[in-house]
Design an enzyme around this catalytic site. Sequence first.
Site, PDB file in Angstrom:
ATOM      1  N   PRO A   7      -2.803 -11.938  10.617  1.00 57.18           N
ATOM      2  CA  PRO A   7      -3.154 -11.779  12.036  1.00 57.18           C
ATOM      3  C   PRO A   7      -3.342 -10.300  12.374  1.00 57.18           C
ATOM      4  O   PRO A   7      -2.711  -9.440  11.771  1.00 57.18           O
ATOM      5  CB  PRO A   7      -1.938 -12.365  12.765  1.00 57.18           C
ATOM      6  N   ASP A   8      -4.219 -10.016  13.317  1.00 54.98           N
ATOM      7  CA  ASP A   8      -4.490  -8.637  13.727  1.00 54.98           C
ATOM      8  C   ASP A   8      -3.519  -8.256  14.849  1.00 54.98           C
ATOM      9  O   ASP A   8      -3.673  -8.696  15.990  1.00 54.98           O
ATOM     10  CB  ASP A   8      -5.950  -8.524  14.202  1.00 54.98           C
ATOM     11  N   LYS A  20       9.200 -17.166 -10.230  1.00 55.82           N
ATOM     12  CA  LYS A  20       8.395 -16.085 -10.787  1.00 55.82           C
ATOM     13  C   LYS A  20       7.262 -16.667 -11.639  1.00 55.82           C
ATOM     14  O   LYS A  20       7.493 -17.548 -12.473  1.00 55.82           O
ATOM     15  CB  LYS A  20       9.285 -15.179 -11.644  1.00 55.82           C
ATOM     16  N   ASP A  22      -4.132  -6.350   5.179  1.00 50.81           N
ATOM     17  CA  ASP A  22      -5.127  -7.196   5.841  1.00 50.81           C
ATOM     18  C   ASP A  22      -5.061  -8.641   5.346  1.00 50.81           C
ATOM     19  O   ASP A  22      -5.406  -9.559   6.071  1.00 50.81           O
ATOM     20  CB  ASP A  22      -6.534  -6.640   5.587  1.00 50.81           C
ATOM     21  N   VAL A  41      -2.629  -5.277  16.455  1.00 52.28           N
ATOM     22  CA  VAL A  41      -2.989  -4.417  17.585  1.00 52.28           C
ATOM     23  C   VAL A  41      -3.989  -5.112  18.524  1.00 52.28           C
ATOM     24  O   VAL A  41      -3.906  -4.982  19.749  1.00 52.28           O
ATOM     25  CB  VAL A  41      -3.492  -3.024  17.108  1.00 52.28           C
ATOM     26  N   LYS A  95     -13.928   0.338  16.350  1.00 51.93           N
ATOM     27  CA  LYS A  95     -12.608  -0.313  16.388  1.00 51.93           C
ATOM     28  C   LYS A  95     -12.083  -0.352  17.821  1.00 51.93           C
ATOM     29  O   LYS A  95     -11.537  -1.358  18.280  1.00 51.93           O
ATOM     30  CB  LYS A  95     -11.635   0.457  15.478  1.00 51.93           C
ATOM     31  N   ASN A 138       0.840  -1.199   0.000  1.00 54.70           N
ATOM     32  CA  ASN A 138       0.000   0.000   0.000  1.00 54.70           C
ATOM     33  C   ASN A 138       0.876   1.250   0.000  1.00 54.70           C
ATOM     34  O   ASN A 138       2.102   1.154  -0.007  1.00 54.70           O
ATOM     35  CB  ASN A 138      -0.946  -0.025   1.207  1.00 54.70           C
ATOM     36  N   PHE A 151      -4.581   2.953  15.003  1.00 57.43           N
ATOM     37  CA  PHE A 151      -4.882   3.997  14.024  1.00 57.43           C
ATOM     38  C   PHE A 151      -6.070   3.546  13.193  1.00 57.43           C
ATOM     39  O   PHE A 151      -6.232   2.353  12.935  1.00 57.43           O
ATOM     40  CB  PHE A 151      -3.692   4.242  13.097  1.00 57.43           C
TER      41      PHE A 151
END
Length: 423
Positions: A324-325, A307, A297, A327, A356, A228, A342
């Site tokens: 895995p999450d 490749k 995510d 926080v 959240k 990202n 955040f």
Amino acid sequence: MPVVYLIVIYRIPNSPMAILSLYNKHILLGVTGGIAAYKSAELVRRLQDAGAQVQVVMTPAAQEFITPLTLQALSGNPVHTQLLDPEAEAGMGHIQLARWADLVLVAPATADFIARLAQGMGNDLLTSICLATAAPLTLAPAMNQGMWRNQSTQANVNILRDRGIQLFGPTDGSQACGDIGPGRMLEPTQLVEAAAGLFQTGLLAGKKVVITAGPTREAIDPVRYISNHSSGKMGYALAEAAAEAGAHTLLISGPTQLPCPARVTRIDVVSAVDMFAASLREAADCDLFIASAAVADYRPREVAEQKIKKGEGESITLTLVKNPDIVAAVARLPQRPFTVGFAAESEHLVEYARRKLVRKKLDLVIANDITQPGIGFNSDNNAVTLVDAAGEQVIDQRSKTQLARELVTILAEKLASSSHHHS
């Protein structure tokens, strides 16, 4: 024509702390032979304005650019230039100077001086003091951008950093030779602020702070990945502010283009799974955990060994699995730190941030609106809304550096009043 006098009054920007933390400190200023030595005269004055006592040591090459008399007049102390000067030895020799200093700041630090220091030479007064002193040693490099980028210089810089010697700068800009690039010395006011930062005990003294920053990269095959647009700027600014506030600061960083802030330990990771492992390891004994990284995510279920070749068909299917999450996992630890998440949202900012907060059992969520122009990803500015059990607090748009300092101040207060910071 009437004569117009322009009087410029210099102030160190926004740094009452800087003034306080340099008050009565003994700063030994080393000046080496670069054109930026003309700025050392102003640096002496700025350090004194902040309440510091300054002794100046010059190398022979430095005296080709600026006279000892100038720096003597400004500092109010005799300037030290020779290692084996019988008069100086009777007054203040290199061992006394080395003991006198609370901080040794070499500005400008030339490529030659950096090389000699890296080799542990003591072939003049300044290098001898650097070898003998127990005070923190800081350098403000100044040289042509080609010399700065040279492999030898970079290798020497790494040697010094490994020894705990801090570098302030260099920065980019136009140079005396006409080049534009890295190698320009920081301005005197910036050097005073940086020096002051070394003495700030601050609001987070004795606390361990862990911050995640930047993007993660999820491999598809050896050359391709999903990622990202996060630049890491906000997380790096927070790490810098936490270190300024006296925290033992760890920055767990995905791939960014940013230099690691002074007094911060950086742990480099690539994927979300790597970041998860490092975060849980470091969060186990930390006081404050700030999850500012933009963690992917999802990741591809299978990573191709080779490749993936462009096939005959029009499309390719990737199966993605959830990462895995981080926080939420930190917030569930038995000895949990004060945990801050955040939320980058494009609508219903406060409502989504509060969801959240509750869902992941966080202490606070820092929410920013990604639809607003000029803030967020890759920008130097940001505006946020803090959401916690007590309510909301809006901090309007400002530089990420200023915002980070403000956030750290608020978080330090909340940490101090929270029930679960470590006793």
